[in-house]
Write a protein that holds these residues in place. Structure first.
Motif, mmCIF file in Angstrom:
data_model
loop_
_atom_site.group_PDB
_atom_site.id
_atom_site.type_symbol
_atom_site.label_atom_id
_atom_site.label_comp_id
_atom_site.label_asym_id
_atom_site.label_seq_id
_atom_site.Cartn_x
_atom_site.Cartn_y
_atom_site.Cartn_z
ATOM 1 N N ILE A 126 0.844 -1.201 0.000
ATOM 2 C CA ILE A 126 0.000 0.000 0.000
ATOM 3 C C ILE A 126 0.877 1.249 0.000
ATOM 4 N N THR A 127 0.621 2.153 -0.935
ATOM 5 C CA THR A 127 1.357 3.416 -0.993
ATOM 6 C C THR A 127 0.490 4.615 -0.613
ATOM 7 N N LYS A 128 -0.852 4.429 -0.672
ATOM 8 C CA LYS A 128 -1.742 5.541 -0.318
ATOM 9 C C LYS A 128 -3.128 5.008 0.019
ATOM 10 N N ASN A 143 -10.186 4.688 -1.121
ATOM 11 C CA ASN A 143 -9.540 4.234 -2.348
ATOM 12 C C ASN A 143 -8.092 3.901 -1.998
ATOM 13 N N ILE A 144 -7.723 2.663 -2.240
ATOM 14 C CA ILE A 144 -6.386 2.191 -1.897
ATOM 15 C C ILE A 144 -5.517 2.137 -3.149
ATOM 16 N N THR A 145 -4.336 2.705 -3.057
ATOM 17 C CA THR A 145 -3.354 2.647 -4.140
ATOM 18 C C THR A 145 -2.129 1.895 -3.633
ATOM 19 N N SER A 156 1.458 -0.159 -10.366
ATOM 20 C CA SER A 156 0.583 0.500 -9.407
ATOM 21 C C SER A 156 -0.875 0.305 -9.810
ATOM 22 N N THR A 158 -5.141 1.009 -8.304
ATOM 23 C CA THR A 158 -6.004 1.684 -7.338
ATOM 24 C C THR A 158 -7.378 1.046 -7.373
ATOM 25 N N ALA A 176 -10.542 -5.700 -6.635
ATOM 26 C CA ALA A 176 -9.588 -4.983 -7.480
ATOM 27 C C ALA A 176 -9.575 -5.598 -8.878
#
Length: 214
Positions: A126-128, A143-145, A156, A158, A176
């Protein structure tokens, strides 16, 4: 006397510093309190991961198991983490005939698809995490990025998810959509092979997950 006391205090402070370094404690500066991240361990036995792939004339679905990972929590919010998937556990649950199932699994685990022998683990970092303001109760609220690595390739992606932290448990669930061709899985793709007609397999497949961490 002052010349002796000040060096002694400084030496004491420097020696004491490593004892506290890295501990997840709240720090206070300029009148504000910063809550440190806490690590929750992914529970593979409580978590689920399903896959669904479609072709022009048919489709297949099944499961694969998480092998571990950590979720990072700040306060009562999910803010990061990494999960690992054991690709050796992939199954097709919709194919009931044993012989057909064995043949299909031999193909999907081969280099044409996931190359499980060479790439036994997939990961998602997870980055964001962008929370959705005003999300309805029970609906996706973030919202997961993150960076998804399959077959040694990282891209990447999202996707929306429902996340929450309560009573020492962190949870994330959702679906996803993944473009397999970005991970060098091109078999049967109309994007790369002309004239395959109804033998074409969709580039996109979906992963439905429910991750539990404690």
């Amino acid at each position: 006397m002052k010349k002796m006391i000040l060096p002694a205090l400084l030496a004491t402070a420097l020696l004491a510093a490593p004892v506290y370094a890295g501990q997840p404690v709240a720090t206070k500066a300029a009148g504000t309190t910063k809550v440190a991240d806490k690590t929750y361990k992914v529970q593979p036995q409580l978590s689920t991961l399903g896959w669904d792939g479609k072709a022009v004339t048919h489709g297949h679905n099944g499961t694969v198991q998480f092998s571990g990972g950590d979720l990072l929590v700040r306060g009562n919010q999910l803010v990061g983490g990494t999960v690992m998937v054991d690709m050796k556990t992939i199954k097709a649950t919709d194919i009931k005939d044993a012989e057909t199932n064995t043949k299909f699994m031999g193909h999907i685990t081969s280099d044409d698809f996931f190359g499980v022998s060479a790439y036994p683990t997939a990961t998602f970092k997870i980055t964001k995490v962008a929370y959705i303001k005003g999300a309805a109760a029970g609906a996706n609220n973030a919202n997961i990025t993150g960076d998804l690595t399959i077959k040694g390739k990282t891209n990447s992606i999202t996707f929306p998810a429902k996340v929450g932290v309560k009573g020492g448990v962190a949870a994330a669930s959702g679906t996803a959509t993944v473009d397999r061709t970005k991970f060098d899985i091109k078999y049967g793709s109309k994007s790369f092979f002309d004239g395959i007609g109804d033998k074409a397999i969709n580039d996109d497949f979906t992963l439905s997950f429910n991750v539990i961490a404690k």
